[in-house]
Design a protein around this motif. Structure first.
Motif, PDB file in Angstrom:
ATOM      1  N   LYS A  34       0.901  -0.943   0.068  1.00 34.65           N
ATOM      2  CA  LYS A  34      -0.132   0.201   0.266  1.00 34.65           C
ATOM      3  C   LYS A  34       0.573   1.208   0.534  1.00 34.65           C
ATOM      4  O   LYS A  34       0.634   2.146  -0.639  1.00 34.65           O
ATOM      5  CB  LYS A  34      -0.564  -0.288   1.189  1.00 34.65           C
ATOM      6  N   THR A  35       1.830   1.068   0.321  1.00 35.43           N
ATOM      7  CA  THR A  35       3.207   2.416   0.146  1.00 35.43           C
ATOM      8  C   THR A  35       3.801   1.838  -0.472  1.00 35.43           C
ATOM      9  O   THR A  35       5.219   2.655  -0.602  1.00 35.43           O
ATOM     10  CB  THR A  35       4.085   2.555   1.362  1.00 35.43           C
ATOM     11  N   LYS A  36       3.659   1.826  -1.498  1.00 37.59           N
ATOM     12  CA  LYS A  36       4.862   1.505  -3.055  1.00 37.59           C
ATOM     13  C   LYS A  36       5.453   2.820  -2.939  1.00 37.59           C
ATOM     14  O   LYS A  36       7.111   2.523  -3.554  1.00 37.59           O
ATOM     15  CB  LYS A  36       4.411   1.007  -4.460  1.00 37.59           C
ATOM     16  N   GLY A  37       4.852   3.864  -3.584  1.00 35.58           N
ATOM     17  CA  GLY A  37       5.698   4.986  -3.779  1.00 35.58           C
ATOM     18  C   GLY A  37       6.853   5.382  -2.481  1.00 35.58           C
ATOM     19  O   GLY A  37       6.872   6.702  -3.173  1.00 35.58           O
ATOM     20  N   GLU A  41      13.579   3.972   3.525  1.00 31.76           N
ATOM     21  CA  GLU A  41      14.400   2.138   3.427  1.00 31.76           C
ATOM     22  C   GLU A  41      13.835   0.929   4.604  1.00 31.76           C
ATOM     23  O   GLU A  41      13.814   0.017   4.244  1.00 31.76           O
ATOM     24  CB  GLU A  41      15.647   2.160   3.082  1.00 31.76           C
ATOM     25  N   THR A  42      13.266   1.433   5.456  1.00 39.06           N
ATOM     26  CA  THR A  42      14.037   0.862   6.640  1.00 39.06           C
ATOM     27  C   THR A  42      12.138  -0.546   6.397  1.00 39.06           C
ATOM     28  O   THR A  42      12.493  -1.528   6.564  1.00 39.06           O
ATOM     29  CB  THR A  42      12.178   1.362   7.560  1.00 39.06           C
ATOM     30  N   PRO A  43      11.319  -0.633   5.111  1.00 36.39           N
ATOM     31  CA  PRO A  43      10.387  -2.092   5.670  1.00 36.39           C
ATOM     32  C   PRO A  43      11.655  -2.770   3.968  1.00 36.39           C
ATOM     33  O   PRO A  43      10.940  -4.170   5.005  1.00 36.39           O
ATOM     34  CB  PRO A  43       9.208  -1.183   4.492  1.00 36.39           C
ATOM     35  N   ALA A  44      11.985  -2.073   3.793  1.00 37.61           N
ATOM     36  CA  ALA A  44      13.014  -2.940   2.857  1.00 37.61           C
ATOM     37  C   ALA A  44      14.226  -4.318   4.056  1.00 37.61           C
ATOM     38  O   ALA A  44      14.295  -4.837   3.780  1.00 37.61           O
ATOM     39  CB  ALA A  44      13.699  -2.572   2.002  1.00 37.61           C
ATOM     40  N   ASP A  45      14.369  -3.064   4.269  1.00 37.90           N
ATOM     41  CA  ASP A  45      14.985  -4.032   5.594  1.00 37.90           C
ATOM     42  C   ASP A  45      14.752  -5.022   6.814  1.00 37.90           C
ATOM     43  O   ASP A  45      15.585  -5.909   6.532  1.00 37.90           O
ATOM     44  CB  ASP A  45      15.961  -2.192   6.329  1.00 37.90           C
ATOM     45  N   VAL A  46      13.692  -4.429   7.239  1.00 38.49           N
ATOM     46  CA  VAL A  46      13.201  -5.647   7.795  1.00 38.49           C
ATOM     47  C   VAL A  46      12.498  -6.578   7.186  1.00 38.49           C
ATOM     48  O   VAL A  46      13.228  -7.676   7.146  1.00 38.49           O
ATOM     49  CB  VAL A  46      11.925  -4.566   8.310  1.00 38.49           C
ATOM     50  N   LEU A  47      12.172  -6.334   6.002  1.00 43.07           N
ATOM     51  CA  LEU A  47      12.196  -7.333   5.155  1.00 43.07           C
ATOM     52  C   LEU A  47      12.927  -7.993   5.004  1.00 43.07           C
ATOM     53  O   LEU A  47      12.728  -9.978   4.233  1.00 43.07           O
ATOM     54  CB  LEU A  47      11.046  -7.216   3.302  1.00 43.07           C
ATOM     55  N   GLY A  48      14.150  -7.383   4.679  1.00 42.45           N
ATOM     56  CA  GLY A  48      15.489  -8.424   4.799  1.00 42.45           C
ATOM     57  C   GLY A  48      15.813  -8.853   5.844  1.00 42.45           C
ATOM     58  O   GLY A  48      16.512 -10.542   5.452  1.00 42.45           O
ATOM     59  N   GLY A  49      15.945  -8.137   6.699  1.00 39.85           N
ATOM     60  CA  GLY A  49      15.871  -9.308   8.357  1.00 39.85           C
ATOM     61  C   GLY A  49      14.851 -10.437   8.233  1.00 39.85           C
ATOM     62  O   GLY A  49      15.388 -11.322   8.920  1.00 39.85           O
ATOM     63  N   VAL A  50      13.766 -10.294   8.397  1.00 33.58           N
ATOM     64  CA  VAL A  50      12.708 -11.514   8.248  1.00 33.58           C
ATOM     65  C   VAL A  50      13.280 -12.356   7.451  1.00 33.58           C
ATOM     66  O   VAL A  50      13.514 -13.656   7.573  1.00 33.58           O
ATOM     67  CB  VAL A  50      11.570 -11.122   8.405  1.00 33.58           C
ATOM     68  N   ASP A  68       4.674 -10.702  -6.301  1.00 32.53           N
ATOM     69  CA  ASP A  68       4.681  -9.813  -7.042  1.00 32.53           C
ATOM     70  C   ASP A  68       5.760  -9.367  -6.971  1.00 32.53           C
ATOM     71  O   ASP A  68       6.716  -9.163  -6.035  1.00 32.53           O
ATOM     72  CB  ASP A  68       4.246  -8.672  -5.512  1.00 32.53           C
ATOM     73  N   GLN A  69       5.991  -8.672  -8.193  1.00 37.04           N
ATOM     74  CA  GLN A  69       7.563  -8.312  -8.361  1.00 37.04           C
ATOM     75  C   GLN A  69       8.793  -7.619  -7.738  1.00 37.04           C
ATOM     76  O   GLN A  69       9.475  -7.656  -7.614  1.00 37.04           O
ATOM     77  CB  GLN A  69       7.760  -8.071  -9.895  1.00 37.04           C
ATOM     78  N   PHE A  70       7.252  -6.724  -6.972  1.00 39.89           N
ATOM     79  CA  PHE A  70       7.774  -4.895  -6.170  1.00 39.89           C
ATOM     80  C   PHE A  70       7.921  -5.672  -5.035  1.00 39.89           C
ATOM     81  O   PHE A  70       9.304  -4.915  -4.846  1.00 39.89           O
ATOM     82  CB  PHE A  70       6.472  -4.636  -6.743  1.00 39.89           C
ATOM     83  N   LEU A  71       7.625  -6.595  -4.302  1.00 34.96           N
ATOM     84  CA  LEU A  71       8.191  -7.306  -3.431  1.00 34.96           C
ATOM     85  C   LEU A  71       9.441  -7.557  -3.344  1.00 34.96           C
ATOM     86  O   LEU A  71      10.454  -8.117  -2.377  1.00 34.96           O
ATOM     87  CB  LEU A  71       7.054  -8.318  -2.802  1.00 34.96           C
ATOM     88  N   LEU A  72       9.830  -9.019  -4.418  1.00 35.49           N
ATOM     89  CA  LEU A  72      11.249  -9.601  -4.564  1.00 35.49           C
ATOM     90  C   LEU A  72      11.965  -8.586  -4.482  1.00 35.49           C
ATOM     91  O   LEU A  72      13.189  -8.838  -4.325  1.00 35.49           O
ATOM     92  CB  LEU A  72      10.882 -10.552  -5.653  1.00 35.49           C
ATOM     93  N   ASN A  73      11.790  -7.540  -5.090  1.00 32.39           N
ATOM     94  CA  ASN A  73      12.308  -6.025  -5.540  1.00 32.39           C
ATOM     95  C   ASN A  73      12.989  -5.902  -4.625  1.00 32.39           C
ATOM     96  O   ASN A  73      14.402  -5.220  -4.174  1.00 32.39           O
ATOM     97  CB  ASN A  73      12.626  -4.977  -6.730  1.00 32.39           C
TER      98      ASN A  73
END
Length: 105
Positions: A34-37, A41-50, A68-73
């Motif tokens: 929902k916050t693609k724009g 960077e924190t959500p990406a870092d947390v996803l990487g951490g999980v 979703d390709q966005f999530l993979l990126n």
């Protein structure tokens, strides 16, 4: 906004890693979508951490429920951030990197 959101997002990583909280993780993924724009960077870092602590959970959710390709990126970016200059400190880094490359291709 980030000063309030980031501490909460960091708790998502802690709780998911400690408790296998799939529902919380799914809510986190929905928030990312929902916050693609956002430039945060924190959500990406947390996803990487999980992904580092629960690779199977992340892989299953991103290849089965949230295709979703966005999530993979975001995962690839966050994993890169979390492992930058720390490859030797992460016990199963090579395995995680192979797993990541398999799901993002």
């Amino acid at each position: 906004m980030d000063t309030k959101l980031n501490p909460a997002i960091l708790k998502v990583e802690k709780l998911t890693c400690e408790n296998d909280d799939v529902e919380l993780f799914d809510n986190f993924i929905e928030m990312i979508l929902k916050t693609k724009g956002s430039a945060n960077e924190t959500p990406a870092d947390v996803l990487g951490g999980v992904f580092i602590c629960k690779p199977k959970l992340v892989e299953n959710r991103l290849t089965e429920k949230y295709k979703d390709q966005f999530l993979l990126n975001i995962l690839e970016f966050g994993f890169g951030n979390r492992t930058y200059d720390k490859k030797g400190e992460i016990e199963n880094y090579a395995e995680l990197e192979k797993r990541l490359n398999r799901i993002i291709k």
